[in-house]
Design an enzyme around this catalytic site. Structure first.
Site, PDB file in Angstrom:
ATOM      1  CB  SER A 688      -9.784 -18.253   9.803  1.00  0.00           C
ATOM      2  OG  SER A 688      -8.978 -19.122   9.052  1.00  0.00           O
ATOM      3  CE  LYS A 731     -11.874 -19.735   5.901  1.00  0.00           C
ATOM      4  NZ  LYS A 731     -11.722 -18.811   7.041  1.00  0.00           N
TER       5      LYS A 731
END
Length: 783
Positions: A688, A731
């Site tokens: 990511s 996140k």
């Protein structure tokens, strides 16, 4: 009564060819034999009366059916019968006649004659086919020998009968006489009656006598055994009774017998399932034969203790009041919308279908998010008992399935132990830290859990110690895990995963006010008038002194302040304290965590990414710099292979699209590039960070600064496609906590925002959803 004897010579008498037929249903008459007969039918009595007025001769034929009929037809009777002479007749007052008849000879019916109320038949008188031979003599001798043994084994037969049989010299009459006496069926006797060949008749009667003798021998053997057993048991009974009386006189009551009686009462009281009852009674029988000092006695008594203490049929009643259950869940926990909704749905289904099976839930999320405490709250809402076991570090399969009873100190597994402690067969059973189960030479506990956590199998869960099935289908199993990757796929497939993600800043403030502060205030002996917190101080503790998705560290810091206030009150330095931002500094010291987003200088080559860890979301800073060299690339920061591959893919994309980006196509010929991710002591890996690495490199090469307060996440391909990633909620919450205002993420992750992110967070952050890396660069660096 008529008792006049007929003056006829039976041996020389000529038998009639037309006979009046009297049906028999419970006896067979053989020639030369005498039998009593009782008749009740009106037609039969008329037949006897007419016969008595003539020559007293009638024909007797056995009925094929043993049921008494008022009227018989030719089809009801056999074809062979016996011509008989009525020796005596007596009539009773109830229209019943008693006869004593003697057989004269065999006959076979040719046809039946009509005209009388009773049956008449034209018959063929039959003679025995006699032959003289040694074989017939041998058969007679053998038959007499067998019959002698039958008489010996049959107390009801007189020895005179044996003497009579031995005096008979005619083979046919001997066979008929013995066949009439032995205990065989009417059909077998009828078969003998129909055999005219003397040899065959002797053989058939010998077979019947042999069969009867075997039955008598077996019966005699059984009788002897039963008598022996009865004598032995009676002797033991009397001895035991005497022993009991002696002990009672001496005041020494047998503790062992008392214990066995207690076990018997417990087994009867428990109403055990059939299979379990059988095993318990077998073990109790073994125990009753053991001496108390034997080591096996303790093993057997411990086993019976477990069998009689388990709640085989004991359940608690579910609270199916949905409003009350919802209130309990809301009182205990703030937020956690999805888990609460799932429990309410379970209650609704349970109300409509009481026999429905419980779900197997798995609460997955970072530490401190309330997974374990939510399990207790669910039990309270359902009105069930709660039991929790920790599976962290469990490596022995016997911890789940138990040990065999052959081992010293054997015990059931933790599942059965938990059921016993819960004292009901439908508790809420929490298996904590299921992601931390290990395996070694002692077996794989996760494989043993496959049966426990499968509603199609756990209705007959078999523990090695009990060795009988226990029904776990009524138990509501809840498991907890920080990460799902370490759980075996087969086990994970059996569970319904509910993600308990991190809390937002506002949620943490509300939880602190509603739960954490009152709990710590009570734990430290303080009341509301002695200590209180402002929202600003709580926010300062959350942002400056903790960095977590859960609440554990926040509660520890609040506890630290409560201890400080308690010290001041006891020392007389203060009577009450209202905690503000200054007081937080006084009690907790300098701020532990500064805002990295604001502390980092905004320069070309620095990009801010978002990472997922098992403790929640984190900001991930990526720095890139260049120096003179020739096509060299260095990667530092303890990166994993996947992150290194993302860096290589990012550099290849930049080189392939240099003209579009606005840099020289041979830029890499005279420079070396160094990519570094700070916090080098922490291992980092995953795809990511690809978008962030590529953006940092372009920022460096174009000498453009990335927009302030912007973070990004996403995986890249060589063609510049942006692929979706996981951990979006963690996140986004980490970015919101750090004050980020703009986030770039893959378009495929837009659905994750709709499901998981609180509305307030979505209002305060601007989201960009992208498919291509060029879109990312335009947003981050401008045109």
């Amino acid at each position: 009564m008529t008792d006049k004897q007929p003056s006829l010579d039976f041996g020389s008498r000529e038998l009639p060819e037309i006979l009046s037929i009297l049906p028999l249903f419970d006896a067979t008459l053989f020639p030369k034999m005498v039998v009593p007969i009782v008749i009740m039918q009106r037609e039969s009595i008329q037949l006897v009366d007419e016969a008595m007025s003539k020559d007293r001769t009638i024909g007797l034929i056995l009925s094929k059916n043993s049921e008494v009929k008022s009227k018989y037809t030719p089809d009801d009777l056999y074809k062979f019968g016996t011509t008989a002479l009525i020796l005596k007749m007596a009539k009773n007052e109830d229209n019943r006649a008693q006869l004593l008849v003697q057989g004269l000879g065999r006959f076979k019916v040719k046809d039946f004659i009509k005209g009388k109320p009773y049956l008449q038949a034209r018959v063929e008188n039959l003679q025995d086919i006699e032959t003289k031979s040694k074989e017939i003599d041998a058969l007679m001798a053998n038959l007499i020998g067998l019959f002698t043994k039958v008489v010996e084994f049959s107390p009801g037969l007189s020895p005179d009968i044996l003497s009579m049989a031995k005096s008979i010299q005619v083979p046919g009459i001997l066979a008929d006489m013995i066949a009439s006496i032995i205990n065989s069926t009417l059909e077998e006797k009828q078969k003998v009656l129909e055999i005219l060949d003397i040899k065959k008749r002797l053989e058939e009667v010998t077979r019947l006598v042999n069969y009867q003798l075997e039955i008598l021998k077996l019966g005699n053997k059984i009788q002897s055994q039963v008598k022996g057993d009865m004598d032995k048991k009676q002797r033991e009974y009397y001895l035991r009774q005497q022993m009991e009386a002696i002990k009672e006189e001496l005041g020494e009551k047998d503790k062992t017998s008392i214990e066995i009686e207690e076990y018997k009462a417990k087994i009867k009281e428990k109403n055990l399932p059939q299979e379990v009852l059988k095993e318990a009674e077998r073990e109790l029988d073994r125990l009753s034969r053991m001496h108390p000092s034997s080591s096996e006695y303790t093993v057997a008594s411990t086993y019976l203790d477990w069998m009689t203490s388990l709640p085989w049929n004991k359940s608690t009643k579910d609270n199916l009041d949905i409003k009350k259950a919802r209130k309990v869940l809301d009182d205990d926990h703030y937020g956690l919308i999805k888990p609460k909704k799932r429990i309410i749905e379970f209650l609704a289904v349970r109300k409509l279908k009481p026999e429905s099976k419980g779900p197997i839930l798995c609460f997955a999320g970072p530490p401190g998010t309330g997974k374990t405490s939510l399990g207790r709250s669910i039990a309270r809402a359902l009105g069930r008992k709660f039991h929790r076991i920790s599976l962290g570090g469990v490596r022995d399969e016997a911890e789940i399935r138990g040990h065999r009873r052959t081992y010293v100190g054997a015990l059931p597994g933790r599942i059965i132990q938990g059921i016993r402690r819960a004292e009901s067969n439908n508790p809420v059973f929490m298996l904590d830290e299921i992601d931390k189960v290990g395996s070694d030479f002692r077996g794989d506990p996760s494989s043993a859990l496959l049966e426990v956590l499968d509603p199609e199998q756990n209705f007959s869960f078999s523990d090695h110690y009990l060795d009988v099935p226990f029904d776990l289908s009524k138990v509501m199993f809840i498991t907890t895990a920080n990460i799902l990757d370490t759980i075996p796929p087969a086990l994970r497939d059996r569970m319904e995963v509910l993600h308990l993600l991190g809390y937002t800043l506002d949620e943490k403030i509300k939880i602190a006010n509603r739960f954490l502060i009152p709990r710590q205030r009570e734990a430290h002996g303080l009341n509301l008038s002695q200590i209180s917190f402002t929202n600003a101080s709580i926010k300062n503790i959350i942002t400056g002194y903790t960095r977590e998705a859960g609440l554990r560290n926040l509660e520890r810091e609040i506890a630290t302040i409560c201890r400080g206030v308690a010290t001041q009150i006891v020392a007389g330095e203060a009577k009450s304290v209202k905690i503000n931002i200054k007081d937080v500094y006084k009690f907790l010291g300098p701020v532990h965590f500064a805002s990295e987003a604001r502390a980092r200088p905004s320069k070309p080559g620095i990009a801010m990414g978002l990472a997922w860890t098992m403790n929640g979301g984190e900001l991930l800073f990526i720095e890139a710099t260049s120096m003179k060299g020739k096509r060299g690339i260095a990667l530092t920061g303890q990166l994993g292979d996947i992150m290194k591959e993302s860096a290589s893919a990012a550099l290849s994309f930049i080189r392939a699209n240099a003209s579009k980006i606005g840099i020289s196509e041979n830029f890499f010929d005279k420079i070396d590039i160094h990519i570094h991710i700070p916090a080098g002591g922490i291992p980092k890996d995953g795809p990511s960070a690809g978008v962030t690495i590529l953006t940092a490199l372009v920022s460096l090469l174009t000498n453009k600064t990335i927009k302030k307060d912007l973070a990004m996440t996403g995986e890249i391909t060589l063609r510049g496609r942006v692929l979706p990633v996981g951990g979006i909620k963690e996140k986004v919450l980490a970015a919101h906590h750090a004050g980020i205002k703009t986030i770039i993420m893959p378009k495929w992750n837009k659905k994750d925002l709709e499901e998981d992110i609180p509305e307030k967070v979505k209002e305060e952050i601007q989201f960009y959803f992208v498919d291509e890396m060029m879109e990312v660069l335009k947003i981050a660096l401008g045109k």
